[in-house]
Structures are given as structure tokens and as C-alpha cells.
Design a protein around this motif. Structure first.
Motif, mmCIF file in Angstrom:
data_model
loop_
_atom_site.group_PDB
_atom_site.id
_atom_site.type_symbol
_atom_site.label_atom_id
_atom_site.label_comp_id
_atom_site.label_asym_id
_atom_site.label_seq_id
_atom_site.Cartn_x
_atom_site.Cartn_y
_atom_site.Cartn_z
ATOM 1 N N LYS A 21 0.853 -1.188 0.000
ATOM 2 C CA LYS A 21 0.000 0.000 0.000
ATOM 3 C C LYS A 21 0.890 1.241 0.000
ATOM 4 N N VAL A 22 0.272 2.348 -0.330
ATOM 5 C CA VAL A 22 0.922 3.656 -0.244
ATOM 6 C C VAL A 22 -0.054 4.563 0.487
ATOM 7 N N ASP A 23 0.354 5.035 1.659
ATOM 8 C CA ASP A 23 -0.524 5.906 2.444
ATOM 9 C C ASP A 23 -0.387 7.369 2.059
ATOM 10 N N ILE A 24 0.839 7.764 1.717
ATOM 11 C CA ILE A 24 1.088 9.177 1.452
ATOM 12 C C ILE A 24 2.207 9.329 0.429
ATOM 13 N N LEU A 25 2.041 10.285 -0.444
ATOM 14 C CA LEU A 25 3.117 10.706 -1.328
ATOM 15 C C LEU A 25 3.558 12.075 -0.832
ATOM 16 N N PHE A 26 4.824 12.198 -0.541
ATOM 17 C CA PHE A 26 5.399 13.459 -0.098
ATOM 18 C C PHE A 26 6.381 13.885 -1.183
ATOM 19 N N SER A 27 6.023 14.893 -1.949
ATOM 20 C CA SER A 27 6.807 15.296 -3.107
ATOM 21 C C SER A 27 7.516 16.620 -2.841
ATOM 22 N N ASN A 28 8.838 16.597 -2.986
ATOM 23 C CA ASN A 28 9.633 17.795 -2.732
ATOM 24 C C ASN A 28 10.772 17.855 -3.740
#
Length: 116
Positions: A10-17
Motif C-alpha cells: 500500500k501507499v498511504d502518502i506521497l510526499f513530493s519535494n
């Protein structure tokens, strides 16, 4: 990304920076070839990472997309022409994602810390 998904399932969150170097110049002094990389590469990073996680997030029907911006997107400073445009473009990209993905209970938000 495939290894992460196969391991955690699963992927709960994408944090893109993404922060690409840019020319510190006034508009009258900047050339398109100096402006283009900041605009193109930062938006490309958000686009590609989002596309990678979206199919799984849609199946899960609840996840979060978080993108880092800057206070410069709301209060531009002299010589930060490239940065301002790049971040404003990304913020509208994220607003459209939020509208489209709300039906899947996926949120898309921008964090815009101030300059340090």
C-alpha cells in the motif's frame, strides 16, 4: 516504486519535494533556457511521482498527496522569478488533482514554508 509497493502492499502518502536550481535574475535579464528547467523539472517530478502511486491509491480509496512549495508562491521576492512561476504552476496542478481525486477520498495539498 514497484519494490516499495510489493513490500508494503500500500501507499498511504506521497510526499513530493523537488527543488531545482534556478537563475537569480530579473525578467529582463533571464533567457528562456534559464527559466525552462525550473518550471519543467519541478512539475515533471510532481507529475511522475503522482502517476506512479495513483492507481494503487485509487484502489485504496483514501490516501494523501502532499507537495512542498514555498511562501514565494504567494509573496514573490526580487530575482526569484523562476521559482515563483514554477511554484504557482505546481499549485494549480495540485488544485486540479484535488478536484479530480476527491471522489476517491484522496486529498492533495501544498505545504508552503517560508524562506529560511
Amino acid at each position: 516504486m514497484d519494490k516499495t509497493i510489493s513490500h508494503f502492499e500500500k501507499v498511504d502518502i506521497l510526499f513530493s519535494n523537488a527543488a531545482i536550481h534556478f537563475a537569480l535574475k530579473d525578467f529582463s535579464d533571464i533567457e528562456w533556457d534559464e527559466f525552462k528547467p525550473k518550471l519543467e523539472e519541478e512539475l515533471k517530478a510532481a507529475f511522475i511521482t503522482t502517476k506512479a502511486v495513483l492507481p494503487l491509491m485509487k484502489k485504496q480509496k483514501y490516501r494523501k498527496l502532499v507537495y512542498i512549495s514555498s511562501s514565494l508562491s504567494h509573496q514573490p521576492l526580487p530575482l526569484f522569478y523562476c521559482s515563483w512561476h514554477s511554484q504557482r504552476c505546481a499549485e494549480f496542478f495540485i488544485k486540479y488533482l484535488a478536484q479530480e481525486l476527491g471522489a476517491y477520498n484522496i486529498t492533495a495539498n501544498t505545504l508552503a514554508p517560508s524562506m529560511v
